[in-house]
Design a protein around this motif. Structure first.
Motif, PDB file in Angstrom:
ATOM      1  N   LEU A  21       0.826  -1.200   0.000  1.00 28.90           N
ATOM      2  CA  LEU A  21       0.000   0.000   0.000  1.00 28.90           C
ATOM      3  C   LEU A  21       0.860   1.249   0.000  1.00 28.90           C
ATOM      4  CD1 LEU A  21      -2.513  -1.318   2.668  1.00 28.90           C
ATOM      5  CD2 LEU A  21      -2.803  -1.307   0.193  1.00 28.90           C
TER       6      LEU A  21
ATOM      7  N   MET B 199      -1.219 -10.921   1.858  1.00 25.00           N
ATOM      8  CA  MET B 199      -1.118 -12.112   2.713  1.00 25.00           C
ATOM      9  C   MET B 199      -2.389 -12.366   3.519  1.00 25.00           C
ATOM     10  SD  MET B 199       2.590 -11.219   4.313  1.00 25.00           S
ATOM     11  CE  MET B 199       4.048 -10.964   3.319  1.00 25.00           C
ATOM     12  N   GLY B 200      -3.324 -11.445   3.432  1.00 20.41           N
ATOM     13  CA  GLY B 200      -4.574 -11.660   4.153  1.00 20.41           C
ATOM     14  C   GLY B 200      -4.489 -11.433   5.647  1.00 20.41           C
TER      15      GLY B 200
ATOM     16  N   GLU C  27      -4.981  -8.776   7.268  1.00 18.98           N
ATOM     17  CA  GLU C  27      -6.040  -7.834   7.663  1.00 18.98           C
ATOM     18  C   GLU C  27      -5.557  -6.706   8.572  1.00 18.98           C
ATOM     19  OE1 GLU C  27      -9.832  -9.428   8.673  1.00 18.98           O
ATOM     20  OE2 GLU C  27      -9.916 -10.637   6.852  1.00 18.98           O
ATOM     21  N   THR C  28      -4.247  -6.501   8.636  1.00 17.41           N
ATOM     22  CA  THR C  28      -3.731  -5.368   9.406  1.00 17.41           C
ATOM     23  C   THR C  28      -4.295  -4.057   8.866  1.00 17.41           C
ATOM     24  OG1 THR C  28      -1.707  -6.572   9.824  1.00 17.41           O
ATOM     25  CG2 THR C  28      -1.632  -4.184  10.150  1.00 17.41           C
TER      26      THR C  28
END
Ligand code: SF4
Ligand code: SF4
Length: 62
Positions: A26, A43-44, A46-47
């Protein structure tokens, strides 16, 4: 596999999601978060979802 997406209408450009992303996916461009690389590298973790104050960042398992 996971895919991240940023809702630009919800993003306020706070940048909170940029540094914590372990995949460095990002970045801020013109005051909005963007997916800088291949969204499929997510990587999923969700941070970004957790730190985003506006719910702009979402992650889907695809
Ligand atoms: S879910 Fe994790 S790896 Fe994927 S974009 Fe968000 S912070 Fe980065
Ligand atoms: S944390 Fe949310 S509001 Fe802040 S830059 Fe990232 S997507 Fe935009």
């Amino acid at each position: 596999m996971f895919m991240v997406s940023i809702d630009v209408d919800k993003c306020e450009g706070c940048g909170a999601c940029v540094d914590p992303c372990p995949a460095s996916l990002l970045e801020l461009v013109d005051g909005k978060a963007q997916v800088a690389g291949d969204a499929a590298d997510c990587m999923g973790c969700e941070t970004c979802v957790e730190v985003c104050p506006t719910g702009a960042a979402t992650v889907q398992e695809v």
